[in-house]
Design a protein around this motif. Structure first.
Motif, short mmCIF file in Angstrom:
data_model
loop_
_atom_site.label_atom_id
_atom_site.label_comp_id
_atom_site.label_asym_id
_atom_site.label_seq_id
_atom_site.Cartn_x
_atom_site.Cartn_y
_atom_site.Cartn_z
N HIS A 215 3.48 2.10 2.77
CA HIS A 215 4.70 2.85 2.44
C HIS A 215 4.33 4.32 2.21
N ARG A 216 5.11 5.20 2.82
CA ARG A 216 4.86 6.64 2.70
C ARG A 216 6.12 7.34 2.21
N ILE B 45 -3.34 1.90 -3.90
CA ILE B 45 -2.95 3.31 -3.94
C ILE B 45 -3.96 4.11 -3.13
N SER B 46 -3.45 4.91 -2.18
CA SER B 46 -4.34 5.71 -1.33
C SER B 46 -3.78 7.12 -1.21
N GLY B 47 -4.68 8.10 -1.26
CA GLY B 47 -4.23 9.48 -1.13
C GLY B 47 -5.37 10.43 -1.39
N PRO B 48 -5.11 11.73 -1.44
CA PRO B 48 -6.16 12.71 -1.70
C PRO B 48 -6.62 12.69 -3.15
N ASP B 49 -7.91 12.97 -3.35
CA ASP B 49 -8.47 12.94 -4.71
C ASP B 49 -7.72 13.86 -5.67
N ALA B 50 -7.26 15.00 -5.17
CA ALA B 50 -6.63 15.98 -6.05
C ALA B 50 -5.37 15.44 -6.72
N MET B 51 -4.71 14.46 -6.10
CA MET B 51 -3.47 13.93 -6.66
C MET B 51 -3.71 12.78 -7.63
N TYR B 52 -4.95 12.23 -7.61
CA TYR B 52 -5.20 11.01 -8.38
C TYR B 52 -5.07 11.18 -9.90
N PRO B 53 -5.66 12.23 -10.51
CA PRO B 53 -5.62 12.30 -11.98
C PRO B 53 -4.21 12.27 -12.54
N GLU B 54 -3.29 12.87 -11.86
CA GLU B 54 -1.92 12.94 -12.36
C GLU B 54 -1.12 11.69 -12.00
N GLN B 55 -1.29 11.17 -10.77
CA GLN B 55 -0.37 10.14 -10.28
C GLN B 55 -0.87 8.71 -10.46
N VAL B 56 -2.19 8.49 -10.38
CA VAL B 56 -2.69 7.11 -10.43
C VAL B 56 -2.31 6.39 -11.72
N PRO B 57 -2.49 6.98 -12.92
CA PRO B 57 -2.11 6.25 -14.15
C PRO B 57 -0.63 5.88 -14.19
N ALA B 58 0.22 6.84 -13.81
CA ALA B 58 1.66 6.57 -13.85
C ALA B 58 2.06 5.51 -12.83
N MET C 163 0.85 -1.20 0.00
CA MET C 163 0.00 0.00 0.00
C MET C 163 0.88 1.24 0.00
N VAL C 164 0.62 2.14 -0.93
CA VAL C 164 1.34 3.40 -1.00
C VAL C 164 0.39 4.53 -0.65
N SER C 165 0.82 5.40 0.26
CA SER C 165 0.03 6.55 0.67
C SER C 165 0.66 7.81 0.09
N LEU C 166 -0.11 8.54 -0.71
CA LEU C 166 0.39 9.70 -1.43
C LEU C 166 0.21 10.98 -0.61
N GLY C 167 1.09 11.94 -0.85
CA GLY C 167 0.94 13.24 -0.22
C GLY C 167 1.48 13.27 1.20
N THR C 168 1.19 14.37 1.87
CA THR C 168 1.64 14.54 3.25
C THR C 168 0.77 13.71 4.19
N VAL C 169 1.23 13.61 5.43
CA VAL C 169 0.46 12.87 6.44
C VAL C 169 -0.93 13.47 6.59
N ALA C 170 -1.01 14.79 6.62
CA ALA C 170 -2.30 15.45 6.76
C ALA C 170 -3.22 15.15 5.58
N GLU C 171 -2.62 14.99 4.40
CA GLU C 171 -3.42 14.76 3.20
C GLU C 171 -3.94 13.33 3.08
N HIS C 172 -3.16 12.36 3.54
CA HIS C 172 -3.57 10.97 3.28
C HIS C 172 -4.05 10.19 4.51
#
Length: 627
Positions: free
Chosen positions: A536-537, A559-572, A506-515
Motif C-alpha cells: 500500500h502506497r 513498514i518500508s521507507g527511507p531511513d529519514a522518515m523512520y524516527p518520526e513515523q515508525v512508532p506512531a 506492507m506500507v511504503s512511506l514517502g514518494t516513489v523515488a524515496e521508497h
C-alpha cells in the motif's frame, strides 16, 4: 596515406605495478588494498590484478608432464572430449531406452550409477545385458560407479562383453572399483579398503594386457562434493584416495606405474567458473607429482579425468535456471581439459530426469563443441596470468590438506574416524551462513523468486537407508538451496490447503523515488519465503494506514521507507497498527540507534541485508500460521 605503423604505446613510459597500486590506494581513500581481494573457500583469495610477475617461469606445453595444460599435445582438437551422460534411473528397461535415445542423438559415452536406491539396480550379468542392450560396447565408453558392492559389477561387464563376443581390447571406460568412494557414499563396504584392493589386484594386472582402454579403479569425489566439501577439500581428498590405492596395490604386488595407469578420476565442477578451471588443472598437476614420487613413468603420470556438473548447486524451485548453472559448469570443465564431461539434467533435483531434461543436458555440450568450437583450441586457459597463478595456489592448498590427511593415516582412516565428516560439517556451516545472509545468492530461490512458476513434476528419487556397516556413517548429500526451498515448500502447502499464499500487509512511506529501492528489496525478500506482499502506497497518516491494514485481515504488517522518515513515523504507525489487530510488525532496514525506541513502540522484527533471512522468514511464517 602512410602505411607506417603507429606505435602509440611506445610514446608512453611502460606502466609499473607499483605505480598502478599507488593510484588504486589513492582511490580507495583509506580503505586497505586487501578490500579489493575476493575470498574463496579453502583460505584462498583472488587478487584484483595478475601480471607476468605472478608466472615467472613458462608452463610446460600440453601433453608434457606434469600435464597442467592437458595430457594430449593437441588437447581435444581431434574429435573433442567425450559427451558422457549419467544414468541412475531405478527401472532397468526405461533406462535402457534412455541410453538408446541419447546415444542416437549425440551422447558418446555412458556413466552408470549402480546399486539401489542410489542408482540402477543391477544384480547379475543378465540384468546388465538388458541395460546395455542398445549400447555398442565395441565403440562406446562405459563407466560404472557402484555405491556399495564395488567388485561384482566389474566382472559383470566383462561377462556381458565376453557373451556378446566383443574383444576385451575394444572395450573403453572404467569398472568403478572405488572402495573409499563406496565407504563415503553409503557408509558400508563388503570388505575393508585394503582387502578389496588385494582382491582387485589380479584384475588390474590382467586388464592392462587384455583391455588397456578399460580402467579398473575409480576415484570419485561425488560423496564429499555432494555432502558439501569445499573445492580444495574435494581435490585433496581425491588425490589422497588415489595415493591410498597406489599404496595398497603395491602391497598386493601391482607396481605404482601399473596402478596409476589403471585409475580414472571423476570430480564435480561447481559454480565459480575460473576457480573451477584452475582446480581441474591443479588436479592433473598434483596427480602427476604423486605418481612421479612413486616411481611412475611420465606416461603413467597422465590423469584420466571425468568431470560432472555439481549436484549441490542445483535447485528444485525455478529449476530452469539449472540449465544456466550446468552450462557454466560444463564450460569450465571443457576449458580445463576434462577428457569426458557429464552435464546434469535441469530436472535431476526433482527426481528421475525425463527425455527433455536429458536432451537439454546433452545439447549443452554439443553446442559448446559444435557452435562454440571449444574443441578447436588446446588448453584455452593456457597463458592467462590469472589462471596459471590460481592453479598454483589451488594446488598448494590442496597439497597441504593432502599432507594433513596422510598424517592421520590416509583417506580411509580419515573417513572412519570421523575427520572428513567433521571437516565437511564446518564447511557446510560456513557456506550455509553465506547462503542464509545472501552473500552467496541463489537465483530463482534466494534472489528473484518466481512465486507464480508452474511446478515441474518428476518421479521422486528413492530415499537411501543409512547404515553403520563398515564403521562409518554415510555422508548426506546437501544442496545450497535447501533451507530456502523448505520455506517455499511450506508456502506451497499453505496455498494447496487454503487456496492462497501467506500474505503480509506492507506500507511504503514517502514518494516513489524515496521508497522504491527498499520496497522492491523487501518484496523480493518476502517472496523468497513464499510470502506475498500486499503493498500500500500514498497513505497519508497512521490512522489511514491502520484502517487499510484492518481490511486485509493479515496478522503481519511490514513498514518500508527511507531511513529519514523512520524516527518520526515508525512508532506512531506501529502503535496504530497494533491497535487495529496487528500481532506482528516488521520494519525494513537496520534500526541503528533507534532500535530501543522502535521496540518500545511495539516493533517485533527488523528485516535488512546481511541478516539471517531464513530465520527471519521462519519467524514470519509462524506469525502467518504457515505450518
Amino acid at each position: 596515406m602512410s602505411r607506417e605503423p603507429l606505435p602509440i604505446a611506445a610514446e608512453f613510459p611502460p606502466p609499473s605495478l607499483d605505480a598502478w597500486r599507488k593510484l588504486v590506494e589513492k582511490d580507495l581513500k583509506g580503505k586497505p588494498f586487501s578490500s579489493l581481494q575476493s575470498p574463496l573457500e579453502g583460505g584462498l583469495s583472488l587478487k584484483p590484478l595478475y601480471t607476468s610477475e605472478d608466472v615467472p617461469s613458462p608452463v610446460e606445453p600440453p601433453g608434457v608432464a606434469p600435464y597442467v595444460r592437458g595430457t594430449q599435445p593437441l588437447g581435444h582438437t581431434e574429435g573433442g572430449w567425450t559427451v558422457c551422460q549419467e544414468y541412475a534411473g531405478p527401472d532397468v528397461d526405461s533406462t535402457a531406452e534412455s541410453l538408446r535415445t541419447d546415444l542416437e542423438r549425440g551422447a558418446m559415452g555412458v556413466w552408470l550409477l549402480l546399486d539401489a536406491p542410489y542408482g540402477v539396480d543391477v544384480k547379475d550379468a543378465a540384468t546388465l545385458k538388458r541395460l546395455l542392450a542398445h549400447v555398442p560396447l565395441e565403440r562406446t565408453p562405459v563407466h560404472l560407479e557402484p555405491a556399495r558392492d564395488v567388485l561384482a559389477p566389474a566382472s559383470l561387464l566383462l561377462q556381458v562383453a565376453d557373451g556378446l563376443g566383443i574383444q576385451r581390447a575394444a572395450l573403453k571406460g572404467s569398472l568403478g572399483i572405488d572402495p573409499i568412494g563406496a565407504l563415503a557414499r553409503s557408509g558400508a563396504t563388503k570388505a575393508d579398503v585394503a582387502a578389496t584392493l588385494r582382491e582387485a589386484a589380479p584384475l588390474v594386472t590382467s586388464l592392462l594386457k587384455e583391455a588397456p582402454g578399460l580402467r579398473a579403479l575409480l576415484v570419485s569425489s561425488r560423496a564429499w562434493a555432494d555432502a558439501g566439501a569445499t573445492p580444495v577439500q574435494e581435490l585433496a581428498w581425491a588425490i589422497a584416495t588415489g595415493v591410498e590405492y597406489l599404496r595398497e596395490l603395491e602391497r598386493a604386488g601391482v607396481s605404482p606405474n601399473d596402478a596409476a595407469r589403471s585409475v580414472q578420476f571423476a570430480l564435480s565442477v561447481g559454480a565459480h567458473f575460473f576457480p573451477e578451471i584452475a582446480r581441474l588443472r591443479a588436479a592433473r598437476l598434483l596427480w602427476a607429482k604423486v605418481v612421479a614420487a612413486s616411481g611412475g613413468s611420465p606416461e603413467a603420470q597422465a590423469m584420466t579425468l571425468h568431470a560432472r556438473t555439481a549436484s549441490a548447486t542445483k535447485t528444485k524451485h525455478d529449476p530452469w535456471v539449472n540449465i544456466l548453472r550446468a552450462t557454466s559448469e560444463s564450460f569450465a570443465a571443457v576449458v580445463a581439459g576434462a577428457d569426458s564431461v557429464s552435464t546434469t539434467p535441469f530436472d535431476e533435483p526433482l527426481g528421475t530426469p525425463d527425455e527433455q531434461g536429458r536432451r537439454l543436458a546433452r545439447n549443452t555440450q554439443l553446442i559448446l563443441r559444435d557452435e562454440s568450437s571449444l574443441n578447436r583450441v588446446a588448453d584455452p586457459a593456457g597463458g592467462s596470468y590469472y589462471l596459471e597463478e590460481l592453479t598454483t595456489e589451488v594446488a598448494r592448498a590442496a597439497w597441504a590438506e593432502l599432507q594433513r590427511i596422510e598424517s592421520l593415516g590416509g583417506m580411509s582412516k580419515a573417513l572412519t574416524q570421523g575427520d572428513v565428516a567433521r571437516a565437511i560439517a564446518e564447511s557446510v556451516a560456513a557456506r550455509d551462513k553465506a547462503v542464509r545472509t545472501r552473500r552467496l545468492p541463489i537465483v530463482g530461490v534466494s534472489e528473484f523468486p518466481h512465486l507464480g512458476e508452474a511446478p515441474v513434476r518428476r518421479e521422486p528419487h528413492p530415499t537411501p537407508v543409512s547404515t553403520t556397516e563398515g564403521g562409518s556413517l554415510p555422508l548426506r548429500p546437501v544442496r545450497l538451496a535447501e533451507a530456502f526451498e523448505s520455506l517455499r515448500d511450506a508456502s506451497d502447502r499453505h496455498l494447496a490447503t487454503l487456496g492462497v499464499r501467506p500474505r503480509a500487509f506492507m506500507v511504503s512511506l514517502g514518494t516513489v523515488a524515496e521508497h522504491t529501492t527498499r520496497s522492491t528489496w523487501i518484496v523480493n525478500a518476502l517472496s523468497v519465503g513464499g510470502i506475498e506482499a500486499d503493498e500500500h502506497r500514498d497513505l497519508k497518516d497512521a490512522a489511514q494506514v491502520a484502517e487499510s491494514f484492518a481490511k486485509t485481515g493479515s496478522p503481519v504488517a511490514v513498514i518500508s521507507g527511507p531511513d529519514a522518515m523512520y524516527p518520526e513515523q515508525v512508532p506512531a504507525l506501529t502503535q496504530a497498527l497494533k491497535a487495529r489487530g496487528a500481532r506482528f510488525v516488521a520494519v525494513a532496514g537496520r534500526p541503528g540507534d533507534h532500535e530501543a525506541a522502535f521496540r518500545a513502540a511495539g516493533v517485533d522484527l527488523f528485516i535488512y541485508a546481511g541478516a539471517d533471512l531464513v530465520q527471519l522468514l521462519k519467524t514470519l511464517h509462524q506469525q502467518l500460521g504457515v505450518a
